[in-house]
Design a protein around this motif. Structure first.
Motif, PDB file in Angstrom:
ATOM      1  N   ASP A  73      -9.076  -0.664  -8.520  1.00  0.00           N
ATOM      2  CA  ASP A  73      -8.068  -0.998  -9.532  1.00  0.00           C
ATOM      3  C   ASP A  73      -8.728  -1.534 -10.801  1.00  0.00           C
ATOM      4  O   ASP A  73      -8.233  -1.311 -11.909  1.00  0.00           O
TER       5      ASP A  73
ATOM      6  N   ASP B   2       1.543   3.362  -2.164  1.00  0.00           N
ATOM      7  CA  ASP B   2       1.031   4.505  -2.927  1.00  0.00           C
ATOM      8  C   ASP B   2      -0.378   4.909  -2.497  1.00  0.00           C
ATOM      9  O   ASP B   2      -1.077   5.624  -3.221  1.00  0.00           O
ATOM     10  N   ILE B   3      -0.804   4.461  -1.325  1.00  0.00           N
ATOM     11  CA  ILE B   3      -2.145   4.760  -0.813  1.00  0.00           C
ATOM     12  C   ILE B   3      -2.049   5.754   0.336  1.00  0.00           C
ATOM     13  O   ILE B   3      -1.243   5.587   1.251  1.00  0.00           O
ATOM     14  N   ARG B   4      -2.890   6.785   0.284  1.00  0.00           N
ATOM     15  CA  ARG B   4      -2.933   7.764   1.375  1.00  0.00           C
ATOM     16  C   ARG B   4      -4.298   7.678   2.061  1.00  0.00           C
ATOM     17  O   ARG B   4      -5.342   7.676   1.411  1.00  0.00           O
TER      18      ARG B   4
ATOM     19  N   ALA C 148       0.671   2.153   3.792  1.00  0.00           N
ATOM     20  CA  ALA C 148      -0.125   3.342   3.489  1.00  0.00           C
ATOM     21  C   ALA C 148       0.369   4.546   4.293  1.00  0.00           C
ATOM     22  O   ALA C 148       0.845   4.394   5.419  1.00  0.00           O
TER      23      ALA C 148
ATOM     24  N   LEU D 187       0.832  -1.213   0.000  1.00  0.00           N
ATOM     25  CA  LEU D 187       0.000   0.000   0.000  1.00  0.00           C
ATOM     26  C   LEU D 187       0.866   1.262   0.000  1.00  0.00           C
ATOM     27  O   LEU D 187       0.430   2.314   0.474  1.00  0.00           O
TER      28      LEU D 187
ATOM     29  N   ILE E  61     -10.064  -0.985  -2.521  1.00  0.00           N
ATOM     30  CA  ILE E  61      -8.934  -0.521  -3.329  1.00  0.00           C
ATOM     31  C   ILE E  61      -8.733  -1.449  -4.528  1.00  0.00           C
ATOM     32  O   ILE E  61      -8.518  -1.001  -5.659  1.00  0.00           O
TER      33      ILE E  61
ATOM     34  N   SER F 136      -5.853  12.092  -1.736  1.00  0.00           N
ATOM     35  CA  SER F 136      -5.911  10.894  -0.904  1.00  0.00           C
ATOM     36  C   SER F 136      -6.736   9.798  -1.579  1.00  0.00           C
ATOM     37  O   SER F 136      -7.392  10.024  -2.600  1.00  0.00           O
ATOM     38  N   ASP F 137      -6.696   8.623  -0.978  1.00  0.00           N
ATOM     39  CA  ASP F 137      -7.408   7.459  -1.503  1.00  0.00           C
ATOM     40  C   ASP F 137      -8.534   6.994  -0.597  1.00  0.00           C
ATOM     41  O   ASP F 137      -9.525   6.431  -1.057  1.00  0.00           O
TER      42      ASP F 137
END
Length: 393
Positions: free
Chosen positions: A186, A6-8, A30, A4, A182, A88-89
């Motif tokens: 994708d 690249d996940i915020r 994350a 994770l 998530i 953010s995600d």
């Protein structure tokens, strides 16, 4: 690289269930940013005992996070939050149902700013139903789910579990649900809203007890340290300390009988099958107790483990954490903290390539204001001072 990385995540949550779920995402890489009002909002910081002035309860659910302060009741605070949402995600919140809508920050609003945003709302009872607007705390959920009714001494009162088990199980579903969302994003490019209820989770966790009722009408009762359906499957006293023995099938019972030097029990008509043993439990248990009283817990654990019978000493928390097995598996870790190092329980995830790691300890309130606002929104120190003076951060 962590899965994770690249996940915020913007973590608006408090207490345990939602924060611990966010912490698990942080363990997997994350960037979890804890968002609280300038004065703080997490009552866990007030719960002792304390280490260097920091609540150990708070420490238990907040590693691998950065902390900022932001007043969502101000127009400027809402604007800054929406700017963060764009970058953010995931947003996690556990306000009472309807609070985010009152703030003008409900899922529909956030989705307009970021169509791929995933919002997870964690409440006691969910966003609808007759109890949807009520607050729900872990012990209340344990009571309402039926858990307390099957826990405790059969001659005593219904008893809650000694840890906030509804919160803890919910935290796992928070992380799992977000990872699933998530993954779906994708595939579809779309975010979604997750409605997570503590009562939903705890009712689903009633597992065999619930399935027995649904299919046979059987209402399980408190059995103390015995089992409703299996025997022998309980705590037994030895010459010094109690041990838990779980002879969960006929083969294990015969192994137990041999280990206790009474192989004849394995062919006794009263004890041939689990149903027989359960029906004659009042006769079987005293026989086992009499033998176990002749040796210490350490001796019996060694003997039964050698016989491959599931067994363990009933430990207090000190004994549990000092076990060689826990130490060998890295169950405890020392991590950096603003007040000095603190010891925490490590993530139980053990994957060959998942790269679970603790990068930093639980943050103090607003510890990363300068870092996060500069890094993500380009706000420099002079402007941050003005925002702080105006009670925005």
């Amino acid at each position: 690289m962590q899965p994770l990385h690249d996940i915020r995540v913007l973590d608006l949550s408090r207490v345990y269930a939602a924060p611990a779920g966010a912490m698990t995402l942080g363990d997997m890489g994350a960037d979890v940013i804890r968002v609280e009002p300038p004065g703080g909002s997490d009552s866990m910081r007030e719960w002792g005992p304390f280490k260097n002035g920091e609540s150990t309860y708070y420490l238990s659910a907040n590693r691998n996070k950065r902390s900022i302060t932001l007043n969502l009741k101000t127009d400027e605070g809402k604007k800054l939050f929406l700017d963060l949402v764009e970058k953010s995600d995931v947003v996690i919140e556990n306000f009472k149902s309807g609070t985010m809508k009152k703030l003008g920050l409900n899922y529909e609003v956030l989705k307009e700013r970021n169509p791929g945003i995933i919002v997870c709302s964690v409440t006691g009872f969910g966003q609808d139903g007759p109890l949807g607007l009520l607050p729900g705390f872990d012990p209340v959920i344990q009571a309402m789910s039926g858990l307390m009714d099957v826990t405790g001494d059969p001659n005593g009162e219904a008893t809650k579990v000694g840890i906030p088990i509804a919160d803890i199980i919910t935290s796992v579903y928070v992380a799992l649900g977000i990872v699933a969302a998530i993954r779906q994003r994708d595939l579809t490019g779309e975010g979604q809203y997750i409605d997570m209820s503590l009562l939903d989770v705890q009712v689903s966790s009633m597992a065999n007890v619930a399935t027995a009722y649904l299919n046979t009408g059987m209402i399980s009762v408190r059995k103390g340290n015995q089992h409703n359906n299996v025997a022998p499957y309980q705590v037994f006293q030895t010459a010094d300390f109690p041990i838990m023995i779980c002879a969960g099938n006929d083969h294990l019972f015969r192994k137990l009988s041999h280990a206790l030097d009474h192989p004849e029990w394995g062919s006794d008509e009263r004890f041939l099958t689990n149903n027989d043993r359960k029906q004659n439990e009042d006769e079987l248990v005293p026989l086992i107790e009499e033998v176990l009283a002749t040796r210490t817990s350490s001796e019996w654990v060694e003997i039964l483990a050698e016989a491959k019978v599931p067994v363990g000493r009933v430990n207090n928390i000190q004994q549990a954490l000092e076990q060689d097995q826990v130490i060998a598996r890295g169950g405890i870790e020392t991590v950096p903290h603003a007040t000095g190092e603190v010891k925490l329980l490590a993530s139980p995830l053990r994957h060959s390539g998942l790269n679970i790691q603790t990068k930093f300890g639980p943050p103090r309130l607003g510890q990363h204001n300068k870092e996060v606002f500069d890094e993500l929104l380009g706000i420099e120190e002079e402007e941050l001072s003005v925002l702080s003076k105006n009670n925005v951060i």
